[in-house]
Scaffold this motif. Sequence first.
Motif, PDB file in Angstrom:
ATOM      1  N   THR A   1      15.118  -7.593   4.597  1.00 45.97           N
ATOM      2  CA  THR A   1      14.002  -8.361   4.041  1.00 45.97           C
ATOM      3  C   THR A   1      12.702  -7.636   4.347  1.00 45.97           C
ATOM      4  N   HIS A   2      11.736  -7.845   3.465  1.00 44.15           N
ATOM      5  CA  HIS A   2      10.428  -7.201   3.628  1.00 44.15           C
ATOM      6  C   HIS A   2       9.351  -8.198   3.235  1.00 44.15           C
ATOM      7  N   VAL A   3       8.254  -8.190   3.984  1.00 46.76           N
ATOM      8  CA  VAL A   3       7.126  -9.072   3.696  1.00 46.76           C
ATOM      9  C   VAL A   3       6.012  -8.234   3.078  1.00 46.76           C
ATOM     10  N   TYR A   4       5.665  -8.565   1.845  1.00 52.68           N
ATOM     11  CA  TYR A   4       4.604  -7.843   1.151  1.00 52.68           C
ATOM     12  C   TYR A   4       3.239  -8.386   1.557  1.00 52.68           C
ATOM     13  N   PRO A   5       2.221  -7.518   1.577  1.00 50.03           N
ATOM     14  CA  PRO A   5       0.903  -7.953   2.041  1.00 50.03           C
ATOM     15  C   PRO A   5       0.113  -8.736   1.004  1.00 50.03           C
ATOM     16  N   ARG A   6       0.556  -8.693  -0.242  1.00 56.51           N
ATOM     17  CA  ARG A   6      -0.255  -9.307  -1.298  1.00 56.51           C
ATOM     18  C   ARG A   6       0.608  -9.473  -2.545  1.00 56.51           C
ATOM     19  N   SER A   7       0.050 -10.167  -3.504  1.00 62.88           N
ATOM     20  CA  SER A   7       0.695 -10.274  -4.810  1.00 62.88           C
ATOM     21  C   SER A   7       0.383  -9.015  -5.607  1.00 62.88           C
ATOM     22  N   ASP A   8       1.413  -8.435  -6.207  1.00 62.97           N
ATOM     23  CA  ASP A   8       1.213  -7.205  -6.980  1.00 62.97           C
ATOM     24  C   ASP A   8       2.572  -6.797  -7.548  1.00 62.97           C
ATOM     25  N   THR A   9       2.567  -5.676  -8.255  1.00 61.67           N
ATOM     26  CA  THR A   9       3.804  -5.081  -8.749  1.00 61.67           C
ATOM     27  C   THR A   9       4.095  -3.842  -7.912  1.00 61.67           C
ATOM     28  N   PHE A  10       5.304  -3.774  -7.345  1.00 58.27           N
ATOM     29  CA  PHE A  10       5.644  -2.715  -6.406  1.00 58.27           C
ATOM     30  C   PHE A  10       6.877  -1.954  -6.894  1.00 58.27           C
TER      31      PHE A  10
ATOM     32  N   ASP B   1       7.364 -15.512  -6.341  1.00 51.40           N
ATOM     33  CA  ASP B   1       6.035 -15.866  -5.860  1.00 51.40           C
ATOM     34  C   ASP B   1       5.986 -15.846  -4.341  1.00 51.40           C
ATOM     35  N   ALA B   2       7.098 -15.448  -3.700  1.00 51.65           N
ATOM     36  CA  ALA B   2       7.151 -15.388  -2.238  1.00 51.65           C
ATOM     37  C   ALA B   2       6.836 -13.971  -1.773  1.00 51.65           C
ATOM     38  N   LEU B   3       6.049 -13.859  -0.710  1.00 49.06           N
ATOM     39  CA  LEU B   3       5.733 -12.539  -0.172  1.00 49.06           C
ATOM     40  C   LEU B   3       6.926 -11.932   0.552  1.00 49.06           C
ATOM     41  N   GLN B   4       7.802 -12.770   1.105  1.00 44.02           N
ATOM     42  CA  GLN B   4       9.002 -12.251   1.764  1.00 44.02           C
ATOM     43  C   GLN B   4      10.108 -12.113   0.725  1.00 44.02           C
ATOM     44  N   VAL B   5      10.602 -10.888   0.578  1.00 41.77           N
ATOM     45  CA  VAL B   5      11.587 -10.581  -0.455  1.00 41.77           C
ATOM     46  C   VAL B   5      12.832 -10.007   0.220  1.00 41.77           C
TER      47      VAL B   5
ATOM     48  N   ASP C   1       4.744  -0.301  -1.035  1.00 40.29           N
ATOM     49  CA  ASP C   1       3.447  -0.870  -0.653  1.00 40.29           C
ATOM     50  C   ASP C   1       2.773  -0.060   0.446  1.00 40.29           C
ATOM     51  N   GLY C   2       3.262   1.163   0.682  1.00 40.37           N
ATOM     52  CA  GLY C   2       2.667   2.007   1.704  1.00 40.37           C
ATOM     53  C   GLY C   2       3.231   1.799   3.090  1.00 40.37           C
ATOM     54  N   SER C   3       4.104   0.833   3.266  1.00 40.74           N
ATOM     55  CA  SER C   3       4.705   0.613   4.578  1.00 40.74           C
ATOM     56  C   SER C   3       5.784   1.666   4.827  1.00 40.74           C
ATOM     57  N   PRO C   4       6.127   1.924   6.100  1.00 39.44           N
ATOM     58  CA  PRO C   4       7.149   2.940   6.389  1.00 39.44           C
ATOM     59  C   PRO C   4       8.501   2.533   5.814  1.00 39.44           C
ATOM     60  N   PRO C   5       9.291   3.504   5.360  1.00 33.25           N
ATOM     61  CA  PRO C   5      10.646   3.184   4.889  1.00 33.25           C
ATOM     62  C   PRO C   5      11.474   2.576   6.018  1.00 33.25           C
ATOM     63  N   ARG C   6      12.445   1.758   5.627  1.00 27.74           N
ATOM     64  CA  ARG C   6      13.347   1.140   6.594  1.00 27.74           C
ATOM     65  C   ARG C   6      14.776   1.305   6.105  1.00 27.74           C
ATOM     66  N   THR C   7      15.711   1.221   7.060  1.00 28.07           N
ATOM     67  CA  THR C   7      17.113   1.424   6.728  1.00 28.07           C
ATOM     68  C   THR C   7      17.889   0.129   6.904  1.00 28.07           C
ATOM     69  N   GLY C   8      18.937  -0.001   6.117  1.00 29.87           N
ATOM     70  CA  GLY C   8      19.815  -1.164   6.202  1.00 29.87           C
ATOM     71  C   GLY C   8      20.371  -1.486   4.831  1.00 29.87           C
ATOM     72  N   GLN C   9      21.604  -1.974   4.814  1.00 26.00           N
ATOM     73  CA  GLN C   9      22.204  -2.338   3.533  1.00 26.00           C
ATOM     74  C   GLN C   9      21.540  -3.582   2.955  1.00 26.00           C
TER      75      GLN C   9
END
Length: 499
Positions: A252-261, A214-218, A241-249
């Motif tokens: 963390t990513h913050v989603y803009p809304r509740s949804d299935t991604f 239930d957290a936007l930050q995953v 979610d349409g955000s640019p890809p990021r690199t790293g092993q």
Amino acid sequence: MALVVRDDSGAPLNTHRDTMRVTVNAAPIADAGPALVVAPDEDFVLSAHASVDPDGAIASYVWRLPDGTTATQERVDHQIDAPGTYRIGLRVEDNFSGGAAADNDEVFVTVNDAPVAQAGADRLVAPGDPVILDASASFDPDGQIVQYQWTFDDGFADQELAQVERSYATPGTWTAQLVVTDSAGVANSTVSDRITVRVNAAPVADARPDIETDALQVAFDGSGSAGADGDALIYTWDFGDGSPPRTGQQITHVYPRSDTFPVTLQIDDGLGMSNATAIHATTVVVNARPVAEAGGNRAVCSGKSILFDACDSIDPDGGLLLYQWDFGDGTTSDLVNPSKIYETPGASAVTLRIRNGKDTEWGRDMDRVAVLVRKGPIAHAGDDLTVYANQSIRFDGSRSTDRDGAVNAFSRIMGDGGTASGARPEYRFETPGTYTVTLTIQGEAIGNRSPLDTDTAHFTVLPAPSQTIAAQDRAAAGLPAACAAEVQGLDSAQVTDHT
């Protein structure tokens, strides 16, 4: 050979004869043997055994060697360390006593220069990719290469070709050996070279199991991914979610809304092979917590039914909600809007718990309200209002209650010096200002409790609006006449018509 001498006496014995024997020596024949081909530092034999003296014997042998020395044996063991073609001379003399005769011969010794095998550069390929092994850069400095042979350590059949095309099915590090042979047929005629063929093992991507939160930050963790060859990996995340890809092993990513991604992790071992990348897909479900709404705090008379309502509770994800009321006195209900009667006066904490159909930790919420249970009646003066001076107002105290359901009397002190009675009286405030209206109700007198209760409502009284009309005092028949109306004390947005 005979010699006769005669004198001039003419006598019978005037001659004498003598003889001598003359031997004509036949020269010896030197034979240094056939030409030789040897490897550097390889022992070889120089033999004058085939040399002959037709009328005697060979008395001496002299070999003139490439290093400037001589040897006097019929058979000489020798070696030469540097490649090249060398001329070795032989002189033989016979044993004629009248003066030895001699003969010369020479033999050519070729010291072979080894061929050069060139198998090419080491290779890096993917399983199934064609590999061309090419030995055409190999050469022989003093002759020609007569044979090529490739051997492999992965079970592939030997190949006697200068160029071989093949593929490798199994990842690993393999060796291909090239053997070339020149035409000399000596110890250094065969040389080898080898290359290493690394068959890349595809990396394995692991984005971990699906995530529900239930957290936007995953937080994401790709450390379970592996490169079988130990190569450093590049991790690229697409969060869906349409955000640019990021690199790293680990990232963390913050989603803009509740949804299935849909989330994908691509790893790359950086080698550029056809199997250098791997992708693993996972799913992130960001749930919105349901919101429990139990309503406001309540006051009720003991023995009076009170209706609770959870209809304003919501699940932003649209799920079906389950309800559980705890009324604070040991009783519960699973209805949306249960009714409850409290018999004992006092304060009770009522808890509403809701959960959606997933029944996970993020699929639950709760709300609490306080219920004050009184013995006496409960006055309800109505809502606070804003009105105009001289505006007729209908007061409503009908939400006031008593234990037996009937309120016997209503009286109001209007705050401007006036009073009113009855459950729903009409009243006008003549002067603008702020007024507190106090409602007093009278219920049944039971025991020692007071039958009275009060409540207040606040009124803001604005100046009454007024209007001014300006018009022509005369106008020609049949022609328009101009007029204007101005409303004062009223917001222009509230003026809907002028007639």
